[in-house]
Design an enzyme around this catalytic site. Sequence first.
Site, PDB file in Angstrom:
ATOM      1  N   HIS A   1       0.846  -1.185   0.000  1.00  0.00           N
ATOM      2  CA  HIS A   1       0.000   0.000   0.000  1.00  0.00           C
ATOM      3  C   HIS A   1       0.883   1.238   0.000  1.00  0.00           C
ATOM      4  O   HIS A   1       2.113   1.157   0.149  1.00  0.00           O
ATOM      5  CB  HIS A   1      -0.945   0.000   1.194  1.00  0.00           C
ATOM      6  CG  HIS A   1      -2.171  -0.831   0.997  1.00  0.00           C
ATOM      7  ND1 HIS A   1      -3.106  -0.562   0.020  1.00  0.00           N
ATOM      8  CD2 HIS A   1      -2.605  -1.953   1.645  1.00  0.00           C
ATOM      9  CE1 HIS A   1      -4.076  -1.462   0.078  1.00  0.00           C
ATOM     10  NE2 HIS A   1      -3.793  -2.330   1.041  1.00  0.00           N
TER      11      HIS A   1
ATOM     12  N   ASP B   1      -0.018   7.030  -3.455  1.00  0.00           N
ATOM     13  CA  ASP B   1      -1.194   6.773  -4.280  1.00  0.00           C
ATOM     14  C   ASP B   1      -1.523   7.928  -5.218  1.00  0.00           C
ATOM     15  O   ASP B   1      -1.714   7.726  -6.420  1.00  0.00           O
ATOM     16  CB  ASP B   1      -2.414   6.512  -3.389  1.00  0.00           C
ATOM     17  CG  ASP B   1      -2.509   5.064  -2.922  1.00  0.00           C
ATOM     18  OD1 ASP B   1      -1.563   4.298  -3.202  1.00  0.00           O
ATOM     19  OD2 ASP B   1      -3.504   4.710  -2.290  1.00  0.00           O
TER      20      ASP B   1
END
Length: 355
Positions: free
Chosen positions: A125, A154
Amino acid sequence: MPGPLNGLKIVELGSIGPGPFCGMLLADAGATVIRIERPGVMVDRHDAMLRSRMIVHLDLKDAQDQERLLDIVQDADALFEGMRPGTLERLGLSPDRLLARNSRLVIGRMTGWGQTGPLSKAAGHDLNYIALSGALHGIGPSAHPVPPLALVGDFGGGGMLLAFSLTAALLHAQATGQGQVIDCAMTEGSGQLMAAFYSYMATGLWQDKREANIVDGGAPFYGVYETQDGKFVSIGAIEPQFYTLLLQSLGLEDDARFADQMDTSKWPELKKVIASLIKEKTQAHWCDLMENTDICFAPVLSLKEAPLHPHAKARNAFIEVEGILQPAPAPKYSLTPMAPPRVPETVEMPSAHNS
């Protein structure tokens, strides 16, 4: 639709995080973005990152639905996906097959670690990707790093970089007629965001530790301070003239301890002095005193407060889409203004044409 990308057709294979953020940026800018979702997936009409999309449900493991996808790709300008490396190939939808249907197609592949390398097949992540690039190490107090939401990996080093790289490759495709494949890795994207700090360190202007440098909370004139009412303000008075204004506002212009702005040995002590002064008054007091000056000041606003600030209102920085408050499309274009966002619309695909 208006917008600088008006006329482009882009296919988005459903994913989470940086993928839909990239799709939002492209759709905001006027591209027709068709998002492919698995059958049965319920689309949240109020998800800001899915705004202004056409939603098509296809089972990419099904041969007929694969042909439907290829029909869409045939006259598309780009396709992007956020699956683990090798997933498209296992589905039988390799870049080679896609490019065989449309040689001008730009294919963006977004992953955390990249399409190759020893970590490429591992799950991860945002936090993991920015840990590997060095970005996480530099964020937070001296005692330990702090997760910066999912902004660095992200959205900044991932979705925004993918949107840029797709646009760059589209310009090349328009000029040459040649499509290509983009290997966009969030860990490398977050590394690019750290380019300035690697440069500073190489030239001796940056210490490789937290809360010890000019813009990481180490400097007394660049940081966040708590106010009397439990709120916070941000101060960024780096330049000497701005630093002078800060000292004058705080009544510290004659305090000899503050004479040498860049004496790092005194920074911890000076931070405490400023923190104590700021804590004596409310956020509103400091806004009245410092906002709209060259001190480089702003109150720290919550997600509920930010849209209500006069500057945000004056620039229409936030909008409502079917009653859901969200950031407005940005930036602003003088000749190709972007259309107001709309909720995603599900459409049905006709039968496929076998090639």
